[in-house]
Scaffold this motif. Structure first.
Motif, mmCIF file in Angstrom:
data_model
loop_
_atom_site.group_PDB
_atom_site.id
_atom_site.type_symbol
_atom_site.label_atom_id
_atom_site.label_comp_id
_atom_site.label_asym_id
_atom_site.label_seq_id
_atom_site.Cartn_x
_atom_site.Cartn_y
_atom_site.Cartn_z
ATOM 1 N N GLU A 54 -25.280 9.649 -1.837
ATOM 2 C CA GLU A 54 -25.318 10.135 -0.464
ATOM 3 C C GLU A 54 -24.235 9.437 0.356
ATOM 4 O O GLU A 54 -23.702 8.395 -0.041
ATOM 5 C CB GLU A 54 -26.699 9.859 0.142
ATOM 6 N N GLU A 55 -23.933 9.987 1.510
ATOM 7 C CA GLU A 55 -22.960 9.396 2.425
ATOM 8 C C GLU A 55 -23.349 7.944 2.719
ATOM 9 O O GLU A 55 -24.502 7.660 3.024
ATOM 10 C CB GLU A 55 -22.920 10.201 3.726
ATOM 11 N N GLY A 56 -22.392 7.036 2.623
ATOM 12 C CA GLY A 56 -22.645 5.629 2.923
ATOM 13 C C GLY A 56 -23.204 4.826 1.761
ATOM 14 O O GLY A 56 -23.391 3.621 1.883
ATOM 15 N N GLN A 57 -23.460 5.485 0.639
ATOM 16 C CA GLN A 57 -23.965 4.768 -0.535
ATOM 17 C C GLN A 57 -22.816 4.420 -1.473
ATOM 18 O O GLN A 57 -21.775 5.075 -1.486
ATOM 19 C CB GLN A 57 -24.968 5.618 -1.323
ATOM 20 N N ARG A 90 -33.241 2.720 -8.116
ATOM 21 C CA ARG A 90 -31.845 2.515 -7.734
ATOM 22 C C ARG A 90 -30.989 2.013 -8.901
ATOM 23 O O ARG A 90 -29.778 1.920 -8.783
ATOM 24 C CB ARG A 90 -31.765 1.509 -6.585
ATOM 25 N N SER A 116 -26.678 0.587 -0.086
ATOM 26 C CA SER A 116 -26.114 1.044 1.176
ATOM 27 C C SER A 116 -24.897 0.156 1.414
ATOM 28 O O SER A 116 -25.040 -1.068 1.526
ATOM 29 C CB SER A 116 -27.120 0.870 2.317
ATOM 30 N N ASN A 117 -23.718 0.730 1.467
ATOM 31 C CA ASN A 117 -22.496 -0.068 1.603
ATOM 32 C C ASN A 117 -22.558 -0.998 2.812
ATOM 33 O O ASN A 117 -22.235 -2.184 2.715
ATOM 34 C CB ASN A 117 -21.277 0.845 1.707
ATOM 35 N N GLU A 118 -22.977 -0.464 3.949
ATOM 36 C CA GLU A 118 -23.006 -1.245 5.187
ATOM 37 C C GLU A 118 -23.983 -2.417 5.098
ATOM 38 O O GLU A 118 -23.656 -3.553 5.441
ATOM 39 C CB GLU A 118 -23.369 -0.326 6.352
ATOM 40 N N LYS A 119 -25.198 -2.156 4.632
ATOM 41 C CA LYS A 119 -26.199 -3.218 4.511
ATOM 42 C C LYS A 119 -25.777 -4.272 3.503
ATOM 43 O O LYS A 119 -25.964 -5.466 3.714
ATOM 44 C CB LYS A 119 -27.559 -2.641 4.112
#
Length: 134
Positions: A54-57, A90, A116-119
């Motif tokens: 998904e977007e951001g993963q 995951r 999650s890339n951001e996290k």
């Protein structure tokens, strides 16, 4: 997210003076370095699941168990392939293999975890603020 058993990916490179064992410090000879073969296998695994994220993963490698069975000289092409063999939440498992123009050079298994890339980056960067333990 739709990661499925059987998804495949591929990555390719050419052996140059920059990706030899001598250049990366994993050996004393000008042949394709084992760490570079491992990185190519990881790139193939990332390619295998890229369309299912998904977007951001993203995914991060968590385990790699490989053999490097044949040396490859400077100038030859090398390709790696990865195939999803299991999905457990995951955690994604792969078979990985690599070939040069003369035949197989390595194989094994690999695991990656969906993040999650951001996290992930935020949590990792917190290490700089935490007290250092020696």
């Amino acid at each position: 997210m739709s990661i499925e058993i059987g998804m495949t990916g591929r990555a390719e490179t050419v052996v140059t003076d920059r990706n030899t064992a001598l250049a990366v410090g994993s050996g004393a000879l000008p042949v394709f370095a084992t760490p570079m073969m491992a990185a190519l296998m990881e790139a193939a695994a990332m390619d295998a699941v890229a369309t299912g994220l998904e977007e951001g993963q993203g995914t991060v490698g968590t385990r790699l168990d490989i053999t490097h069975d044949a040396a490859t000289p400077v100038g030859m092409k090398v390709r790696a392939e990865a195939r999803v063999t299991a999905v457990d939440g995951r955690r994604i498992s792969f078979t990985v293999s690599a070939w040069d123009e003369a035949g197989p050079i390595g194989s094994g298994t690999h695991q990656r975890c969906i993040i999650s890339n951001e996290k992930f980056l935020a949590r990792t960067n917190q290490k700089k603020e935490a007290p250092h333990v020696n």
